[in-house]
Design a protein around this motif. Structure first.
Motif, PDB file in Angstrom:
ATOM      1  N   GLY A 264      63.928 -46.802  10.680  1.00  9.88           N
ATOM      2  CA  GLY A 264      65.294 -46.394  10.383  1.00  9.88           C
ATOM      3  C   GLY A 264      65.793 -45.314  11.341  1.00  9.88           C
ATOM      4  N   TRP A 265      64.921 -44.350  11.634  1.00  4.66           N
ATOM      5  CA  TRP A 265      65.284 -43.276  12.558  1.00  4.66           C
ATOM      6  C   TRP A 265      65.602 -43.828  13.944  1.00  4.66           C
ATOM      7  CZ3 TRP A 265      66.730 -38.371  12.480  1.00  4.66           C
ATOM      8  CH2 TRP A 265      66.652 -37.624  13.653  1.00  4.66           C
ATOM      9  N   MET A 266      64.752 -44.735  14.429  1.00  2.00           N
ATOM     10  CA  MET A 266      64.953 -45.283  15.773  1.00  2.00           C
ATOM     11  C   MET A 266      66.097 -46.293  15.828  1.00  2.00           C
ATOM     12  SD  MET A 266      63.060 -43.587  17.677  1.00  2.00           S
ATOM     13  CE  MET A 266      63.450 -44.503  19.172  1.00  2.00           C
ATOM     14  N   THR A 267      66.523 -46.783  14.684  1.00  2.00           N
ATOM     15  CA  THR A 267      67.695 -47.655  14.663  1.00  2.00           C
ATOM     16  C   THR A 267      68.971 -46.845  14.862  1.00  2.00           C
ATOM     17  OG1 THR A 267      66.635 -49.265  13.196  1.00  2.00           O
ATOM     18  CG2 THR A 267      69.034 -49.286  13.275  1.00  2.00           C
ATOM     19  N   PHE A 268      69.043 -45.670  14.246  1.00  2.00           N
ATOM     20  CA  PHE A 268      70.301 -44.928  14.259  1.00  2.00           C
ATOM     21  C   PHE A 268      70.316 -43.699  15.162  1.00  2.00           C
ATOM     22  CE2 PHE A 268      70.769 -47.387  10.362  1.00  2.00           C
ATOM     23  CZ  PHE A 268      72.057 -47.869  10.540  1.00  2.00           C
ATOM     24  N   CYS A 269      69.195 -43.020  15.340  1.00  2.00           N
ATOM     25  CA  CYS A 269      69.223 -41.785  16.137  1.00  2.00           C
ATOM     26  C   CYS A 269      69.695 -42.021  17.577  1.00  2.00           C
ATOM     27  CB  CYS A 269      67.850 -41.119  16.130  1.00  2.00           C
ATOM     28  SG  CYS A 269      67.850 -39.522  16.972  1.00  2.00           S
ATOM     29  N   PRO A 270      69.184 -43.042  18.304  1.00  2.00           N
ATOM     30  CA  PRO A 270      69.699 -43.264  19.662  1.00  2.00           C
ATOM     31  C   PRO A 270      71.207 -43.523  19.681  1.00  2.00           C
ATOM     32  CG  PRO A 270      67.664 -44.486  19.328  1.00  2.00           C
ATOM     33  CD  PRO A 270      68.076 -43.970  17.983  1.00  2.00           C
ATOM     34  N   GLU A 271      71.697 -44.195  18.640  1.00  2.00           N
ATOM     35  CA  GLU A 271      73.131 -44.467  18.552  1.00  2.00           C
ATOM     36  C   GLU A 271      73.918 -43.176  18.330  1.00  2.00           C
ATOM     37  OE1 GLU A 271      76.559 -46.935  18.512  1.00  2.00           O
ATOM     38  OE2 GLU A 271      74.519 -47.233  19.236  1.00  2.00           O
ATOM     39  N   TRP A 272      73.433 -42.312  17.456  1.00  2.00           N
ATOM     40  CA  TRP A 272      74.117 -41.039  17.206  1.00  2.00           C
ATOM     41  C   TRP A 272      74.167 -40.175  18.464  1.00  2.00           C
ATOM     42  CZ3 TRP A 272      70.634 -40.281  12.334  1.00  2.00           C
ATOM     43  CH2 TRP A 272      71.101 -41.107  11.303  1.00  2.00           C
ATOM     44  N   LEU A 273      73.085 -40.200  19.240  1.00  2.00           N
ATOM     45  CA  LEU A 273      73.008 -39.348  20.429  1.00  2.00           C
ATOM     46  C   LEU A 273      74.035 -39.720  21.493  1.00  2.00           C
ATOM     47  CD1 LEU A 273      69.131 -38.984  20.832  1.00  2.00           C
ATOM     48  CD2 LEU A 273      70.749 -37.245  20.048  1.00  2.00           C
ATOM     49  N   ILE A 274      74.519 -40.966  21.465  1.00  2.00           N
ATOM     50  CA  ILE A 274      75.523 -41.375  22.459  1.00  2.00           C
ATOM     51  C   ILE A 274      76.915 -41.481  21.835  1.00  2.00           C
ATOM     52  CG2 ILE A 274      73.862 -42.539  23.955  1.00  2.00           C
ATOM     53  CD1 ILE A 274      74.762 -45.211  22.757  1.00  2.00           C
ATOM     54  N   GLY A 275      77.080 -40.912  20.635  1.00  2.00           N
ATOM     55  CA  GLY A 275      78.404 -40.864  20.028  1.00  2.00           C
ATOM     56  C   GLY A 275      78.752 -42.024  19.116  1.00  2.00           C
ATOM     57  N   SER A 276      77.774 -42.823  18.744  1.00  2.00           N
ATOM     58  CA  SER A 276      77.951 -43.944  17.806  1.00  2.00           C
ATOM     59  C   SER A 276      79.050 -44.929  18.222  1.00  2.00           C
ATOM     60  CB  SER A 276      78.255 -43.414  16.393  1.00  2.00           C
ATOM     61  OG  SER A 276      77.252 -42.532  15.961  1.00  2.00           O
ATOM     62  N   PRO A 277      79.041 -45.406  19.477  1.00  2.00           N
ATOM     63  CA  PRO A 277      80.104 -46.339  19.892  1.00  2.00           C
ATOM     64  C   PRO A 277      80.027 -47.699  19.202  1.00  2.00           C
ATOM     65  CG  PRO A 277      78.414 -46.199  21.580  1.00  2.00           C
ATOM     66  CD  PRO A 277      78.093 -45.140  20.566  1.00  2.00           C
ATOM     67  N   ASN A 278      78.861 -48.058  18.651  1.00  2.00           N
ATOM     68  CA  ASN A 278      78.701 -49.369  18.034  1.00  2.00           C
ATOM     69  C   ASN A 278      78.874 -49.360  16.517  1.00  2.00           C
ATOM     70  OD1 ASN A 278      77.889 -51.118  20.352  1.00  2.00           O
ATOM     71  ND2 ASN A 278      76.261 -49.595  20.525  1.00  2.00           N
ATOM     72  N   LEU A 279      79.155 -48.201  15.950  1.00  2.00           N
ATOM     73  CA  LEU A 279      79.307 -48.102  14.499  1.00  2.00           C
ATOM     74  C   LEU A 279      80.784 -48.034  14.129  1.00  2.00           C
ATOM     75  CD1 LEU A 279      76.485 -45.544  13.586  1.00  2.00           C
ATOM     76  CD2 LEU A 279      76.346 -48.036  13.808  1.00  2.00           C
TER      77      LEU A 279
END
Length: 213
Positions: A148-163
């Motif tokens: 779960g951490w590796m699913t979302f943490c990389p996304e959060w670090l780049i500003g969540s462009p895919n969410l």
């Protein structure tokens, strides 16, 4: 004259049958716990059995279908069928699931091929009341928390462009509720297993000290 824009649809037919499918999986898990667990099982073990049965079926059916579409099809966005429609619905909240993001696919490979079978193994241990299950529960829960951490943490670090959090259904049901289940429940299971393992070892240490005297 200014025309009013059409408000975005919050709930669709695909949303409904997807959530009903999740509910059906939960119902099967509940029935299987009543059928397979001994009547004298701890109430905690009954709920753990229900969760692990639910967990295994979600990994094999829902996430297994995502892997199939991503690896042997083209990707969710260009595939057909009920599972493709279901994943396209989820991909409205997290775009990565629609175009087979390699990081997500890599994590799902471990989830389906390792976590799913491990759930089944622990279910077998639970039905047999084998205390060794507590070790494997800790292993499984650690893996799922890391996933779960590796699913979302990389996304959060780049500003969540895919969410996409603009729709309440996407934000609170698809992204929050459906993912936080795999945070809070594994944490509770780890606490329970830690208590059993630590208590057993302390009791064994105490008994060993008595024998030495």
């Amino acid at each position: 004259m200014v025309l009013a824009s059409t408000p975005p649809t919050i709930f669709t037919a695909t949303s409904a049958y997807s959530l009903l499918a999740v509910l059906a999986v939960g119902t099967v898990a509940y029935i299987s716990a009543n059928a397979l667990l001994p009547k004298h099982a701890r109430w905690q073990d009954r709920y753990i059995f229900i969760w692990l049965a639910f967990d295994a079926m979600i990994h094999f059916s829902f996430e297994g279908s995502f892997l199939w579409l991503s690896l042997f099809g083209r990707q969710v966005n260009t595939s057909v069928g009920p599972f493709a429609e279901m994943w396209r619905e989820y991909a409205k909240a997290d775009f990565r699931w629609g175009f087979a993001d390699p990081d997500v696919v890599s994590l799902e490979l471990l989830t389906v091929l390792v976590a799913g079978p491990l759930c089944c193994y622990i279910l077998k241990q639970l039905a047999a009341n084998d205390p060794a299950r507590h070790y494997w529960i800790v292993v499984l829960c650690t893996a799922e928390l890391y996933g779960g951490w590796m699913t979302f943490c990389p996304e959060w670090l780049i500003g969540s462009p895919n969410l996409n959090t603009s729709n309440p259904l996407y934000l609170w049901v698809y992204l929050a509720f459906m993912n936080l289940l795999w945070v809070f429940i594994p944490l509770l299971l780890m606490v329970d297993s830690y208590g059993f393992i630590a208590g057993t070892l302390r009791q064994a240490q105490k008994n060993s000290g008595r024998k030495a005297v």
